[in-house]
Design an enzyme around this catalytic site. Structure first.
Site, short mmCIF file in Angstrom:
data_model
loop_
_atom_site.label_atom_id
_atom_site.label_comp_id
_atom_site.label_asym_id
_atom_site.label_seq_id
_atom_site.Cartn_x
_atom_site.Cartn_y
_atom_site.Cartn_z
N ASP A 34 0.79 -1.25 0.00
CA ASP A 34 0.00 0.00 0.00
C ASP A 34 0.82 1.29 0.00
O ASP A 34 0.26 2.38 0.15
CB ASP A 34 -0.99 0.05 1.19
CG ASP A 34 -2.24 -0.76 0.90
OD1 ASP A 34 -2.45 -1.10 -0.29
OD2 ASP A 34 -2.99 -1.05 1.83
N LYS A 65 3.38 1.14 -4.90
CA LYS A 65 4.25 0.56 -5.93
C LYS A 65 3.53 0.45 -7.28
O LYS A 65 4.08 0.83 -8.31
CB LYS A 65 4.72 -0.85 -5.50
CG LYS A 65 5.52 -0.85 -4.22
CD LYS A 65 5.93 -2.26 -3.81
CE LYS A 65 4.76 -3.15 -3.41
NZ LYS A 65 4.06 -2.70 -2.18
N THR A 66 2.31 -0.07 -7.24
CA THR A 66 1.60 -0.30 -8.50
C THR A 66 1.16 1.03 -9.11
O THR A 66 1.26 1.23 -10.32
CB THR A 66 0.41 -1.25 -8.27
OG1 THR A 66 0.91 -2.44 -7.67
CG2 THR A 66 -0.30 -1.59 -9.57
N HIS A 76 3.75 -9.27 -0.42
CA HIS A 76 5.06 -9.47 0.19
C HIS A 76 5.62 -10.86 -0.14
O HIS A 76 6.79 -11.00 -0.48
CB HIS A 76 4.92 -9.28 1.69
CG HIS A 76 6.18 -9.53 2.43
ND1 HIS A 76 7.32 -8.77 2.22
CD2 HIS A 76 6.52 -10.46 3.35
CE1 HIS A 76 8.28 -9.23 2.99
NE2 HIS A 76 7.82 -10.25 3.69
P1 GDP Z 1 1.08 -1.06 -3.51
O1 GDP Z 1 0.44 -2.06 -2.61
O2 GDP Z 1 2.41 -0.64 -2.96
O3 GDP Z 1 1.16 -1.49 -4.93
O4 GDP Z 1 0.17 0.28 -3.45
P2 GDP Z 1 -0.92 0.81 -4.49
O5 GDP Z 1 -0.28 1.38 -5.68
O6 GDP Z 1 -1.94 -0.23 -4.68
O7 GDP Z 1 -1.51 2.04 -3.66
C1 GDP Z 1 -2.12 1.87 -2.40
C2 GDP Z 1 -3.03 3.03 -2.09
O8 GDP Z 1 -2.30 4.24 -1.97
C3 GDP Z 1 -4.07 3.28 -3.19
O9 GDP Z 1 -5.29 3.64 -2.57
C4 GDP Z 1 -3.49 4.45 -3.96
O10 GDP Z 1 -4.46 5.23 -4.60
C5 GDP Z 1 -2.79 5.22 -2.86
N1 GDP Z 1 -1.65 5.99 -3.40
C6 GDP Z 1 -0.68 5.51 -4.19
N2 GDP Z 1 0.21 6.46 -4.51
C7 GDP Z 1 -0.22 7.58 -3.90
C8 GDP Z 1 0.29 8.92 -3.86
O11 GDP Z 1 1.30 9.27 -4.44
N3 GDP Z 1 -0.42 9.80 -3.12
C9 GDP Z 1 -1.56 9.47 -2.47
N4 GDP Z 1 -2.17 10.43 -1.80
N5 GDP Z 1 -2.04 8.23 -2.48
C10 GDP Z 1 -1.40 7.29 -3.18
MG MG Z 2 0.66 -3.32 -5.81
#
Ligand code: GDP
Ligand code: MG
Length: 388
Positions: free
Chosen positions: A21, A24-25, A84
């Site tokens: 979260d 990354k994606t 993870h």
């Molecule tokens: P991952 O699990 O690392 O791949 O994370 P995701 O890309 O799925 O993002 C997780 C959450 O964080 C989602 O609700 C995104 O919309 C939010 N998010 C991701 N990048 C940003 C950012 O740069 N700013 C904000 N405010 N929210 C973000």
């Molecule tokens: Mg992801």
């Protein structure tokens, strides 16, 4: 007809890693969006990267997404993984062979347990360079940003990545087209271009490709994908599949990368090889495709194994000779037995062991592997000899 892949720039393999979260994606999608404006990528939306797992050969699930893009100076293949466990599995088995990694840290949450674990993992599997994307910097408190920056720099310095660049970004805002943050993503890519050098590629060595997945393309035949570890491959070459019980030789009738044909696949490339006269069931993840006669499958080898301490995530108790963990080698895991020089070995010890695998697979001196038990890594090993 398919488009041809024209090799005009050096190719590198990178990927996002970091706590769940932290974005990354979203950042991966944002990179393709930003570069698509300059013709350096096709935009790949979030949903296509974060898709449901792809079913690969014989029901083994591979949770790994590949996207590609180009900066002014490089061609990149970029991997993103959903969970993870996928990081642990793909990184230690070498399925994700990263020349560099983008560590995504949420500026709002700071360094979290998986951030730490991925840095440890990156170091252990030999990822040489890390660039930090301090994500969710949009609207973040400036003092908090600085604090998280310091904390991240310290973590990286502790694990052998001193001086890793840290770039404040917002994947989400860049994806929305906000110019402040698309510029930040461009800065991040420049940092990757500058900080991650083109690695040495062993193109002169005999061809070797650890099989990552196997697909059937209707009307064309069986396609095997993976990252070329060494050497080169071209249409007309004969390759040999080595590992498990079945081996075969076949002629390569097509070489592709990201859906485009290649004249020649080279070490470091993500390639898809079309094989003549091969049935899908004959090939599986865990085998290697190699230049004929250059690889052999082994049930038994000797190795030097370091047993992780409890603080490093390893066992708290000693292992006994005859211990039966899982061995993660290249793209697969195999159960086996480990014979120690004495009766016991303690966490923190480095021991010379004999490994007997339940299934014969291609191993050679110098090959690294991980020892896992109950879903955690308890040891890191290197093959010292694999007698015929
Ligand atoms: P991952 O699990 O690392 O791949 O994370 P995701 O890309 O799925 O993002 C997780 C959450 O964080 C989602 O609700 C995104 O919309 C939010 N998010 C991701 N990048 C940003 C950012 O740069 N700013 C904000 N405010 N929210 C973000
Ligand atoms: Mg992801």
């Amino acid at each position: 007809a398919k488009q041809a892949y024209v090799r005009t720039k050096p190719h590198l393999n990178i990927g996002t890693m970091g706590h769940v979260d932290h974005g990354k994606t979203t950042l991966t999608a944002a990179i393709t969006k930003v570069l698509s404006e300059h013709g350096g990528a096709s935009y790949v939306p979030f949903e296509r990267i974060d898709r449901t797992p792809e079913e690969a050969s014989r029901g083994i699930t591979i949770n790994i997404s590949h996207v590609e893009y180009e900066t002014a100076t490089r061609h990149y293949a970029h991997v993103d993984m959903p969970g993870h466990a996928d990081y642990v599995r793909n990184m230690i088995t070498g399925a994700a062979q990263l020349d560099g990694a983008i560590l995504v840290v949420s500026a709002r949450d700071g360094v979290m347990p998986q951030t730490r674990e991925h840095v440890l993992l990156a170091r252990r599997v030999g990822v040489a360079h890390v660039v930090v994307a301090l994500n969710k910097a949009d609207g973040a408190d400036p003092e908090l940003l600085e604090l998280v920056e310091l904390e991240t720099a310290e973590l990286l310095a502790e694990h052998g990545y001193p001086g890793a660049p840290i770039v404040r970004v917002s994947g989400l805002r860049a994806l929305a087209g906000d110019p402040e943050w698309t510029a930040a993503v461009e800065r991040l890519l420049r940092a990757v271009d500058e900080h991650v050098p083109v690695p040495e590629r062993y193109t002169g060595a005999p061809f070797l490709l650890p099989v990552e997945s196997v697909l059937t393309v209707p009307g064309r035949g069986t396609v095997v994908t993976g990252a070329i570890e060494r050497g080169t491959v071209a249409v007309g070459d004969t390759v040999q599949a080595v590992g498990f019980d079945d081996g075969f030789s076949a002629v390569v009738t097509g070489v592709e990368t990201f859906g485009r044909t290649m004249e020649r696949g080279e070490a470091g490339d993500n390639a898809a090889l079309l094989l003549r006269g091969v049935r899908r069931e004959q090939v599986r993840r865990g085998q290697v495709l190699a230049a004929p006669g250059t690889q052999t499958a082994h049930h038994r080898f000797t190795a030097r194994v370091y047993l992780l301490t409890a603080e490093e995530g390893g066992r708290a108790t000693p292992v006994a000779s005859g211990y039966q963990p899982q061995f993660y080698l290249r793209t697969t895991s195999v159960s086996g037995r480990m014979r120690l020089p004495g009766e016991l070995a303690m966490p923190g010890d480095t021991v010379e062991v004999t490994v007997e695998l339940g299934r014969a697979i291609a191993v050679e001196p110098g090959l690294g592997f991980a020892v896992r038990e109950g879903g955690r890594t308890v040891g890191a090993g290197t093959v010292t000899a694999a007698p015929a």
